[in-house]
Design a protein around this motif. Structure first.
Motif, PDB file in Angstrom:
ATOM      1  N   LEU A 125       0.728  -1.269  -0.158  1.00 42.59           N
ATOM      2  CA  LEU A 125       0.034   0.129  -0.051  1.00 42.59           C
ATOM      3  C   LEU A 125       0.803   1.221  -0.177  1.00 42.59           C
ATOM      4  CD1 LEU A 125      -2.811  -1.246   2.462  1.00 42.59           C
ATOM      5  CD2 LEU A 125      -2.726  -1.149   0.047  1.00 42.59           C
ATOM      6  N   HIS A 126       2.187   1.121   0.341  1.00 38.93           N
ATOM      7  CA  HIS A 126       3.215   2.181   0.410  1.00 38.93           C
ATOM      8  C   HIS A 126       4.421   1.614   0.036  1.00 38.93           C
ATOM      9  CE1 HIS A 126       5.196   2.115   4.213  1.00 38.93           C
ATOM     10  NE2 HIS A 126       3.904   2.015   4.470  1.00 38.93           N
ATOM     11  N   ASN A 127       5.505   2.286  -0.365  1.00 38.54           N
ATOM     12  CA  ASN A 127       6.803   1.736  -0.514  1.00 38.54           C
ATOM     13  C   ASN A 127       7.793   2.671   0.129  1.00 38.54           C
ATOM     14  OD1 ASN A 127       6.166  -0.104  -2.629  1.00 38.54           O
ATOM     15  ND2 ASN A 127       6.071   1.473  -4.004  1.00 38.54           N
ATOM     16  N   LYS A 128       7.362   3.031   1.308  1.00 35.15           N
ATOM     17  CA  LYS A 128       8.249   3.954   2.263  1.00 35.15           C
ATOM     18  C   LYS A 128       8.875   3.097   3.407  1.00 35.15           C
ATOM     19  CE  LYS A 128       4.706   7.487   1.556  1.00 35.15           C
ATOM     20  NZ  LYS A 128       3.560   8.290   2.153  1.00 35.15           N
ATOM     21  N   PRO A 129      10.127   3.645   3.483  1.00 36.64           N
ATOM     22  CA  PRO A 129      10.778   2.720   4.906  1.00 36.64           C
ATOM     23  C   PRO A 129      10.175   2.882   6.102  1.00 36.64           C
ATOM     24  CG  PRO A 129      11.986   4.612   3.897  1.00 36.64           C
ATOM     25  CD  PRO A 129      10.976   4.497   3.045  1.00 36.64           C
ATOM     26  N   CYS A 130      10.437   1.751   6.794  1.00 37.03           N
ATOM     27  CA  CYS A 130       9.793   1.910   8.166  1.00 37.03           C
ATOM     28  C   CYS A 130      11.085   1.525   9.072  1.00 37.03           C
ATOM     29  CB  CYS A 130       8.773   0.873   8.422  1.00 37.03           C
ATOM     30  SG  CYS A 130       7.260   1.163   7.373  1.00 37.03           S
ATOM     31  N   GLY A 131      11.359   2.168  10.078  1.00 35.13           N
ATOM     32  CA  GLY A 131      12.721   1.915  11.109  1.00 35.13           C
ATOM     33  C   GLY A 131      12.315   2.148  12.573  1.00 35.13           C
ATOM     34  N   LEU A 132      13.087   1.338  13.287  1.00 32.85           N
ATOM     35  CA  LEU A 132      13.129   1.556  14.749  1.00 32.85           C
ATOM     36  C   LEU A 132      14.318   2.054  15.158  1.00 32.85           C
ATOM     37  CD1 LEU A 132      11.877  -2.116  15.418  1.00 32.85           C
ATOM     38  CD2 LEU A 132      10.662  -0.279  15.348  1.00 32.85           C
ATOM     39  N   LEU A 133      14.535   3.252  15.915  1.00 33.67           N
ATOM     40  CA  LEU A 133      15.396   3.898  16.402  1.00 33.67           C
ATOM     41  C   LEU A 133      15.727   3.165  17.821  1.00 33.67           C
ATOM     42  CD1 LEU A 133      18.033   5.653  16.035  1.00 33.67           C
ATOM     43  CD2 LEU A 133      16.494   7.355  16.791  1.00 33.67           C
ATOM     44  N   ASN A 134      16.727   2.170  17.764  1.00 33.65           N
ATOM     45  CA  ASN A 134      16.729   1.359  18.889  1.00 33.65           C
ATOM     46  C   ASN A 134      17.603   1.791  20.082  1.00 33.65           C
ATOM     47  OD1 ASN A 134      16.319  -1.014  20.305  1.00 33.65           O
ATOM     48  ND2 ASN A 134      17.957  -2.314  19.254  1.00 33.65           N
ATOM     49  N   ILE A 135      17.162   2.806  20.717  1.00 34.19           N
ATOM     50  CA  ILE A 135      17.794   3.531  21.796  1.00 34.19           C
ATOM     51  C   ILE A 135      17.790   2.630  23.095  1.00 34.19           C
ATOM     52  CG2 ILE A 135      17.752   5.805  23.180  1.00 34.19           C
ATOM     53  CD1 ILE A 135      16.095   7.043  21.073  1.00 34.19           C
ATOM     54  N   ASN A 136      19.159   2.651  23.822  1.00 34.53           N
ATOM     55  CA  ASN A 136      18.978   1.894  24.963  1.00 34.53           C
ATOM     56  C   ASN A 136      18.794   0.359  24.635  1.00 34.53           C
ATOM     57  OD1 ASN A 136      20.346   1.792  27.565  1.00 34.53           O
ATOM     58  ND2 ASN A 136      18.286   2.246  28.416  1.00 34.53           N
ATOM     59  N   SER A 137      18.916  -0.182  23.426  1.00 37.87           N
ATOM     60  CA  SER A 137      18.352  -1.394  23.172  1.00 37.87           C
ATOM     61  C   SER A 137      16.876  -1.862  23.605  1.00 37.87           C
ATOM     62  CB  SER A 137      19.192  -2.351  23.970  1.00 37.87           C
ATOM     63  OG  SER A 137      20.467  -2.533  23.789  1.00 37.87           O
ATOM     64  N   PHE A 138      16.073  -0.535  23.494  1.00 33.22           N
ATOM     65  CA  PHE A 138      14.703  -0.634  23.775  1.00 33.22           C
ATOM     66  C   PHE A 138      13.877  -1.708  23.137  1.00 33.22           C
ATOM     67  CE2 PHE A 138      10.148   0.759  23.213  1.00 33.22           C
ATOM     68  CZ  PHE A 138       9.947   0.774  24.475  1.00 33.22           C
ATOM     69  N   TYR A 139      14.279  -1.767  21.485  1.00 30.94           N
ATOM     70  CA  TYR A 139      13.646  -2.888  20.781  1.00 30.94           C
ATOM     71  C   TYR A 139      14.098  -3.971  20.439  1.00 30.94           C
ATOM     72  CZ  TYR A 139      10.354   0.924  19.347  1.00 30.94           C
ATOM     73  OH  TYR A 139       9.325   1.869  19.480  1.00 30.94           O
ATOM     74  N   ASP A 140      15.064  -4.471  21.368  1.00 28.43           N
ATOM     75  CA  ASP A 140      15.750  -5.645  21.198  1.00 28.43           C
ATOM     76  C   ASP A 140      14.806  -6.770  21.001  1.00 28.43           C
ATOM     77  OD1 ASP A 140      18.301  -4.651  20.771  1.00 28.43           O
ATOM     78  OD2 ASP A 140      19.119  -5.114  22.764  1.00 28.43           O
TER      79      ASP A 140
END
Length: 195
Positions: A125-140
């Protein structure tokens, strides 16, 4: 890439590193002449990322539902503040304006916003990038869950790698600048032959 939509919390988190990471992202956006699109609040790391962009002379577009304008304390010094009627309208406007999407640490609402953009990208539905800024390993833990989904064959590897992850804003935005969307999944249903 001219505008990045950032999803994040209206809280500061347990450590100063979260606010500092949000500020670093804001400075890197300005360095690259990218407009910040975000939820419009002046508090928490939402406020931190907006303040850092404004302090560095950048452009900030805030989008906030009217029922949250006082609760989240809308930012009064933005380049532009758009007041909408609902959370759905907020997300739709951020989707429309953003050329890419970054999730900073936050609550379930932050994850819900990120996952909708990620799912829409997977569906084409879109071709845009999606990212996680993993500050302090928050998204590990979330990265581990993506890996588990892939290992258990619920998430194809080419879609798992659509979730761009970095601990540093520069590294994440570098990934955004070279992002190539994968081909969309199709389902082929074999028709039963009848005699």
């Amino acid at each position: 890439m001219k505008k990045i939509a950032v999803f994040c919390g209206s809280s500061n988190g347990a450590a100063d590193i979260y606010r500092e990471g949000a500020k670093s992202l804001g400075k890197e956006l300005v360095r690259r002449n990218i407009t910040l699109v975000y939820g419009g609040a002046s508090v928490g790391i939402m406020g931190a990322v907006a303040d850092s962009v404004l302090e560095a002379g950048g452009h900030v577009i805030g989008i906030i539902p009217s029922f949250l304008e006082n609760r989240e304390i809308s930012h009064k010094n933005l380049s532009e503040l758009i007041i909408v009627n609902s959370m759905h309208e907020r997300k739709a406007k951020m989707t429309e304006l953003g050329d890419g999407f970054i999730a900073l640490p936050g609550r379930p609402g932050t994850l819900e916003e990120f996952f909708e953009m990620f799912t829409w990208a997977q569906l084409g539905l879109h071709n845009k990038p999606c990212g996680l800024l993993n500050i302090n390993s928050f998204y590990d833990p979330l990265v581990s869950l993506f890996n588990h989904m892939s290992a258990e064959q619920f998430l194809h590897e080419k879609y798992r790698t659509m979730a761009l992850v970095d601990t540093d804003p520069k590294g994440l935005l570098d990934q955004f600048s070279t992002y190539e969307p994968p081909t969309q999944k199709t389902y082929i249903i074999e028709e039963k032959q009848t005699r």
